[in-house]
Design a protein around this motif. Structure first.
Motif, PDB file in Angstrom:
ATOM      1  N   GLU A 139       0.838  -1.201   0.000  1.00 50.47           N
ATOM      2  CA  GLU A 139       0.000   0.000   0.000  1.00 50.47           C
ATOM      3  C   GLU A 139       0.878   1.259   0.000  1.00 50.47           C
ATOM      4  O   GLU A 139       0.613   2.210  -0.742  1.00 50.47           O
ATOM      5  N   GLN A 140       1.930   1.229   0.817  1.00 50.92           N
ATOM      6  CA  GLN A 140       2.821   2.399   0.895  1.00 50.92           C
ATOM      7  C   GLN A 140       3.499   2.645  -0.454  1.00 50.92           C
ATOM      8  O   GLN A 140       3.592   3.781  -0.919  1.00 50.92           O
ATOM      9  N   THR A 158      -7.535  -1.210  -1.920  1.00 49.57           N
ATOM     10  CA  THR A 158      -8.024  -2.389  -2.638  1.00 49.57           C
ATOM     11  C   THR A 158      -6.952  -2.923  -3.580  1.00 49.57           C
ATOM     12  O   THR A 158      -6.776  -4.138  -3.725  1.00 49.57           O
ATOM     13  N   SER A 159      -6.214  -2.015  -4.212  1.00 51.77           N
ATOM     14  CA  SER A 159      -5.166  -2.440  -5.135  1.00 51.77           C
ATOM     15  C   SER A 159      -4.069  -3.216  -4.401  1.00 51.77           C
ATOM     16  O   SER A 159      -3.535  -4.196  -4.917  1.00 51.77           O
ATOM     17  N   ALA A 160      -3.735  -2.774  -3.190  1.00 56.27           N
ATOM     18  CA  ALA A 160      -2.703  -3.486  -2.410  1.00 56.27           C
ATOM     19  C   ALA A 160      -3.172  -4.903  -2.072  1.00 56.27           C
ATOM     20  O   ALA A 160      -2.406  -5.871  -2.160  1.00 56.27           O
ATOM     21  N   PRO A 192      -0.623  -3.784 -13.766  1.00 54.18           N
ATOM     22  CA  PRO A 192      -1.937  -3.823 -14.422  1.00 54.18           C
ATOM     23  C   PRO A 192      -3.073  -4.238 -13.489  1.00 54.18           C
ATOM     24  O   PRO A 192      -4.241  -4.048 -13.799  1.00 54.18           O
ATOM     25  N   LEU A 193      -2.705  -4.811 -12.337  1.00 57.72           N
ATOM     26  CA  LEU A 193      -3.709  -5.295 -11.386  1.00 57.72           C
ATOM     27  C   LEU A 193      -4.445  -4.190 -10.648  1.00 57.72           C
ATOM     28  O   LEU A 193      -5.461  -4.434 -10.017  1.00 57.72           O
ATOM     29  N   LEU A 194      -3.889  -3.017 -10.660  1.00 52.35           N
ATOM     30  CA  LEU A 194      -4.379  -1.993  -9.746  1.00 52.35           C
ATOM     31  C   LEU A 194      -5.797  -1.573 -10.098  1.00 52.35           C
ATOM     32  O   LEU A 194      -6.164  -1.470 -11.267  1.00 52.35           O
ATOM     33  N   LYS A 195      -6.569  -1.359  -9.082  1.00 53.45           N
ATOM     34  CA  LYS A 195      -7.991  -1.064  -9.264  1.00 53.45           C
ATOM     35  C   LYS A 195      -8.202   0.441  -9.359  1.00 53.45           C
ATOM     36  O   LYS A 195      -7.674   1.191  -8.543  1.00 53.45           O
ATOM     37  N   PRO A 196      -9.013   0.883 -10.313  1.00 54.15           N
ATOM     38  CA  PRO A 196      -9.268   2.314 -10.420  1.00 54.15           C
ATOM     39  C   PRO A 196      -9.960   2.847  -9.170  1.00 54.15           C
ATOM     40  O   PRO A 196     -10.709   2.126  -8.504  1.00 54.15           O
ATOM     41  N   ALA A 197      -9.703   4.084  -8.854  1.00 50.98           N
ATOM     42  CA  ALA A 197     -10.343   4.705  -7.693  1.00 50.98           C
ATOM     43  C   ALA A 197     -11.827   4.886  -7.977  1.00 50.98           C
ATOM     44  O   ALA A 197     -12.256   4.880  -9.127  1.00 50.98           O
TER      45      ALA A 197
ATOM     46  N   LYS B 185     -15.491  -8.384  -4.321  1.00 48.61           N
ATOM     47  CA  LYS B 185     -14.810  -7.088  -4.287  1.00 48.61           C
ATOM     48  C   LYS B 185     -13.529  -7.108  -5.125  1.00 48.61           C
ATOM     49  O   LYS B 185     -13.250  -6.196  -5.885  1.00 48.61           O
ATOM     50  N   LEU B 186     -12.746  -8.181  -4.975  1.00 52.17           N
ATOM     51  CA  LEU B 186     -11.479  -8.248  -5.705  1.00 52.17           C
ATOM     52  C   LEU B 186     -11.569  -9.045  -6.999  1.00 52.17           C
ATOM     53  O   LEU B 186     -10.822  -8.798  -7.935  1.00 52.17           O
ATOM     54  N   GLY B 187     -12.477 -10.036  -7.022  1.00 58.71           N
ATOM     55  CA  GLY B 187     -12.406 -11.016  -8.104  1.00 58.71           C
ATOM     56  C   GLY B 187     -12.973 -10.562  -9.431  1.00 58.71           C
ATOM     57  O   GLY B 187     -12.557 -11.051 -10.484  1.00 58.71           O
ATOM     58  N   LYS B 188     -13.922  -9.646  -9.392  1.00 59.07           N
ATOM     59  CA  LYS B 188     -14.522  -9.197 -10.649  1.00 59.07           C
ATOM     60  C   LYS B 188     -13.620  -8.174 -11.334  1.00 59.07           C
ATOM     61  O   LYS B 188     -12.711  -7.621 -10.725  1.00 59.07           O
ATOM     62  N   ASN B 189     -13.890  -7.957 -12.612  1.00 59.29           N
ATOM     63  CA  ASN B 189     -13.060  -7.012 -13.363  1.00 59.29           C
ATOM     64  C   ASN B 189     -11.594  -7.406 -13.353  1.00 59.29           C
ATOM     65  O   ASN B 189     -10.730  -6.628 -12.961  1.00 59.29           O
TER      66      ASN B 189
END
Lengths: 201, 201
Positions: A139-140, A158-160, A192-197, B185-189
């Protein structure tokens, strides 16, 4: 006093090695004591139950992992390079153990979480806390990357979690293939895994 | 003849339930027989060893998973929607079992791969094959998506492994939290996971 804590430490190391190479249920107190060279009575003096022992083993593994993480996630290293560095260090650990034992052991936390989460609430919660600890430096790094403009505006928390989940899955597939190279092949470039805000948390 | 195969089936179902809710080493032949209502001699008639039984359990779980996959990955559904559909079905299964037992059991393949990959080469290889089977419909969906122009040119095979790894990791973290909602929460998209083409395999 010195000898007493030595015996405790020998039990811990014996248990850590045996459980990591097999499983919790696959290892008995008798065998742990034999490998540690201590009597069973002595075992129960230090660890009233196998659960207490396992929690102590987890604390040791956690401390060890946080040391590796501290080396991988140094603030002086560009944020996204820290992630790849951690993957490389995990890869090297798995390669070393595979050379020694013939088998890739995987992640000690993931192994015990898989085996015990349905069976022991105390151990499950400890493992859940450890996964949160492991997500913190990720996360950091993501926060630093966003601040430096190396990443767009993402849902950092969520991305972390997503990056950690991905790494745990990659290590599991690599363990099942007994081939640490899959860690490098899949584990690097996790950006590429990171989730959009703005998505639901 | 009918009763014979019934006994075999009862053993299989008893073993599947017990191993899935605990672990391989955490369940004994005696308990499996008691729950199935068969004698131990009968057990060894059908399954010469616990490994043979476990391979048969894995075959059953594999067939069951492939049925779910066939429903999720129907060719009539837009390719990327198939991925989300599979995640939703996995979520529903975990919710149902958690309601029945209090615990989220996770993925039966991941559980056994975690526990046994260092200990049993025959079971490890069977599980590795199952993970390849599970990646195949993901690969097909990605191929269809690229053909339809819904995805850019990606390394389809590596991307399918990455998606599978991610899902397995997500299910593991959700199991450790005993909270199936993390799967949604994590698995979709999971599309952001896909690896660009031209990278080393």
């Amino acid at each position: 006093m010195g000898r007493v804590s030595e015996a405790r430490q020998r039990i811990l190391e014996s248990a850590r090695g045996l459980i990591y190479s097999r499983s919790y249920a696959g290892v008995g107190v008798q065998e742990i004591c034999e490998r540690a060279g201590v009597k069973k009575g002595s075992f129960y003096h230090f660890f009233p139950s196998k659960r207490d022992l396992t929690l102590a083993v987890l604390d040791e593994c956690r401390a060890h992992s946080l040391e590796i993480i501290a080396r991988a996630f140094q603030p002086g290293i560009p944020p996204l390079a820290r992630l790849d560095r951690y993957v490389e260090m995990g890869y090297e650990t798995q390669v070393r153990i595979k050379k020694e034992t013939g088998h890739m052991p995987g992640c000690p936390f993931s192994n015990l979480a898989s085996e015990l989460s349905t069976q022991d609430e105390v151990i499950r919660k400890r493992l859940d806390g450890i996964f949160r600890d492991l997500a913190a430096p990720i996360e950091q790094a993501l926060r630093d990357a966003v601040e430096e403009g190396a990443l767009p505006n993402i849902d950092i928390r969520t991305s972390a979690q997503a990056v950690l989940a991905y790494w745990e899955g990659v290590v599991l597939l690599a363990k099942t293939r007994n081939d640490p190279r899959l860690i490098l092949k899949l584990g690097k470039n996790t950006v590429p895994l990171l989730k959009p805000a703005g998505k639901a948390r």
